[in-house]
Design a protein around this motif. Sequence first.
Motif, PDB file in Angstrom:
ATOM      1  N   LEU A  19       0.859  -1.183   0.000  1.00 37.89           N
ATOM      2  CA  LEU A  19       0.000   0.000   0.000  1.00 37.89           C
ATOM      3  C   LEU A  19       0.897   1.235   0.000  1.00 37.89           C
ATOM      4  CD1 LEU A  19      -2.607  -1.178   2.666  1.00 37.89           C
ATOM      5  CD2 LEU A  19      -3.038  -0.841   0.210  1.00 37.89           C
ATOM      6  N   ASP A  20       0.551   2.212  -0.851  1.00 36.78           N
ATOM      7  CA  ASP A  20       1.357   3.439  -0.923  1.00 36.78           C
ATOM      8  C   ASP A  20       0.888   4.475   0.100  1.00 36.78           C
ATOM      9  OD1 ASP A  20       2.756   2.594  -3.385  1.00 36.78           O
ATOM     10  OD2 ASP A  20       0.714   2.672  -4.201  1.00 36.78           O
ATOM     11  N   GLY A  21      -0.300   4.267   0.586  1.00 37.99           N
ATOM     12  CA  GLY A  21      -0.829   5.211   1.559  1.00 37.99           C
ATOM     13  C   GLY A  21      -1.942   4.585   2.356  1.00 37.99           C
ATOM     14  N   PHE A  22      -2.399   5.325   3.385  1.00 38.67           N
ATOM     15  CA  PHE A  22      -3.467   4.790   4.229  1.00 38.67           C
ATOM     16  C   PHE A  22      -4.184   5.946   4.897  1.00 38.67           C
ATOM     17  CE2 PHE A  22      -5.585   2.467   7.570  1.00 38.67           C
ATOM     18  CZ  PHE A  22      -5.821   1.222   7.011  1.00 38.67           C
ATOM     19  N   GLY A  94      -4.940   2.427   1.227  1.00 35.04           N
ATOM     20  CA  GLY A  94      -5.780   1.603   2.095  1.00 35.04           C
ATOM     21  C   GLY A  94      -6.711   2.451   2.934  1.00 35.04           C
ATOM     22  N   PHE A  95      -7.841   1.871   3.297  1.00 33.85           N
ATOM     23  CA  PHE A  95      -8.728   2.525   4.267  1.00 33.85           C
ATOM     24  C   PHE A  95      -9.369   1.467   5.150  1.00 33.85           C
ATOM     25  CE2 PHE A  95     -12.995   1.625   2.547  1.00 33.85           C
ATOM     26  CZ  PHE A  95     -12.697   1.230   1.239  1.00 33.85           C
ATOM     27  N   GLU A  96      -9.954   1.925   6.266  1.00 29.29           N
ATOM     28  CA  GLU A  96     -10.503   1.004   7.272  1.00 29.29           C
ATOM     29  C   GLU A  96     -11.919   0.603   6.870  1.00 29.29           C
ATOM     30  OE1 GLU A  96      -9.983   4.383   9.804  1.00 29.29           O
ATOM     31  OE2 GLU A  96      -8.933   3.158  11.274  1.00 29.29           O
ATOM     32  N   ALA A  97     -12.034  -0.516   6.160  1.00 30.92           N
ATOM     33  CA  ALA A  97     -13.355  -0.931   5.657  1.00 30.92           C
ATOM     34  C   ALA A  97     -14.355  -1.148   6.789  1.00 30.92           C
ATOM     35  CB  ALA A  97     -13.217  -2.211   4.834  1.00 30.92           C
ATOM     36  N   ARG A 109     -14.575   7.276  -4.031  1.00 27.45           N
ATOM     37  CA  ARG A 109     -14.187   6.972  -5.412  1.00 27.45           C
ATOM     38  C   ARG A 109     -14.206   8.217  -6.286  1.00 27.45           C
ATOM     39  NH1 ARG A 109     -17.428   2.431  -4.678  1.00 27.45           N
ATOM     40  NH2 ARG A 109     -15.976   1.191  -3.477  1.00 27.45           N
ATOM     41  N   LYS A 110     -15.129   9.128  -5.966  1.00 27.38           N
ATOM     42  CA  LYS A 110     -15.259  10.337  -6.797  1.00 27.38           C
ATOM     43  C   LYS A 110     -14.127  11.336  -6.537  1.00 27.38           C
ATOM     44  CE  LYS A 110     -20.249   9.933  -6.458  1.00 27.38           C
ATOM     45  NZ  LYS A 110     -21.249  10.359  -5.481  1.00 27.38           N
ATOM     46  N   LEU A 111     -13.434  11.153  -5.417  1.00 23.89           N
ATOM     47  CA  LEU A 111     -12.452  12.162  -5.013  1.00 23.89           C
ATOM     48  C   LEU A 111     -11.091  12.001  -5.676  1.00 23.89           C
ATOM     49  CD1 LEU A 111     -13.004  12.339  -1.145  1.00 23.89           C
ATOM     50  CD2 LEU A 111     -13.672  14.019  -2.855  1.00 23.89           C
ATOM     51  N   VAL A 112     -10.840  10.819  -6.267  1.00 27.74           N
ATOM     52  CA  VAL A 112      -9.478  10.551  -6.734  1.00 27.74           C
ATOM     53  C   VAL A 112      -9.441  10.308  -8.244  1.00 27.74           C
ATOM     54  CG1 VAL A 112      -8.693   9.622  -4.525  1.00 27.74           C
ATOM     55  CG2 VAL A 112      -9.738   8.090  -6.205  1.00 27.74           C
ATOM     56  N   ARG A 113      -8.249  10.508  -8.800  1.00 27.93           N
ATOM     57  CA  ARG A 113      -8.067  10.231 -10.236  1.00 27.93           C
ATOM     58  C   ARG A 113      -8.059   8.728 -10.466  1.00 27.93           C
ATOM     59  NH1 ARG A 113      -5.337  15.051 -12.275  1.00 27.93           N
ATOM     60  NH2 ARG A 113      -4.971  16.385 -10.483  1.00 27.93           N
ATOM     61  N   LYS A 119      -8.101   0.763  -1.454  1.00 28.83           N
ATOM     62  CA  LYS A 119      -8.042  -0.664  -1.093  1.00 28.83           C
ATOM     63  C   LYS A 119      -8.694  -0.870   0.282  1.00 28.83           C
ATOM     64  CE  LYS A 119      -5.398  -2.031  -4.559  1.00 28.83           C
ATOM     65  NZ  LYS A 119      -5.932  -2.911  -5.615  1.00 28.83           N
ATOM     66  N   PRO A 120      -9.847  -1.524   0.324  1.00 29.78           N
ATOM     67  CA  PRO A 120     -10.461  -1.792   1.640  1.00 29.78           C
ATOM     68  C   PRO A 120      -9.587  -2.768   2.440  1.00 29.78           C
ATOM     69  CG  PRO A 120     -11.675  -2.903  -0.119  1.00 29.78           C
ATOM     70  CD  PRO A 120     -10.626  -2.070  -0.791  1.00 29.78           C
TER      71      PRO A 120
END
Length: 357
Positions: A19-22, A94-97, A109-113, A119-120
């Motif tokens: 993961l490149d970020g979280f 990644g995010f905390e599903a 989803r709308k916020l990013v290119r 990634k949940p």
Amino acid sequence: MDHRSRQNQFQQTLADDELDGFVVTHPANLRYLCGYTGSNGLLLFFGGSRIFFTDGRYTQQAREEVQDARIVITKGPLLNEAAKQFGRLRSAIGFEADHTTVTVAADMRKLVRKKTAWKPTSGLIMHQRMRKDAEELRIIRDAVKMGAAVYEQALPSIRAGVKESEVAGRLEFAAREAGADGMSFDTIVAAGRRSALPHGRASSQAIPKRGFVVVDSGVAWRGYCSDMTRTVHVGPVSREERRWYEAVLAAQLAGIAAVRPGTTAGEVDQAARHVLRKTKLDRFFTHSTGHGVGLEIHEPPRLGKQQEERLEAGMVITIEPGVYIPGKGGIRIEDMVVVTAKGCQVLTPVTKELIEI
Ligand code: ZN
Ligand code: ZN
């Protein structure tokens, strides 16, 4: 608190999981990783750096509390600000599903290119939180001592005719007086037939002339929870009631005896359950044997049937078998224990002898 090493350890998990970020938003995870105790906070791990976002209401609190992260005060939604960091490179964030609503996930989803993929993930930070560090263990020991002291202060108020809610009130007042942040959950005081309710929150019912009284309570101290249960008896104890109590106590001691690194959570549950099976009381034991405790009152591991999680030194768990006999009454005995290198240490310093009032 050594937030930096916690963040570094989590950064390693991100690298291992490619993961490149979280994005962290769950309050207990924020507190654990950067010390922030307010609401509406977001901690972003990205490109080797940590940025903490909150809104203007929390400017001062963030400056006082947040450790080892750059603070950004935003006007709009925190996620929108965080997403601006991702840029044009291909990245997996990644995010905390477990702590993200369906609505928020759709907005994300709308916020990013297109090149940024959300990634949940589940339990990545919790996995790290299961093993408590030395400072957490110090605070938890103090929380357990405080929880035990306030229970003992409330004990004299338990007698026939007193409302369950009054016993809970005395206990909670003592906790506030001792300086607790608050209670770690709604205090359970369940007397007489109500003691057969495993989660009988204190009601306005008076304690009857005879029967068991289950008191399950805990304080929150510097963010950490305590959790203990004792069952006392008002009026003379029948032979049958004593037999039930002794069986629960034997099951609880067997559960504690089974706790050591490498044992599965399910094996500890089995050890306690097996004792109740011998006296045919296992069918009245309707919940799991225990659970992890920390910043939250219920954390993994769950000590239930077939749970494969292996215990490790530094985990803090409860051992709390009970039997609940409909129409008659119930008994539960709960201690907090810390898993040590060789076995475990019981933290709760309160007698488990059956007290008759
Ligand atoms: Zn409890
Ligand atoms: Zn518990």
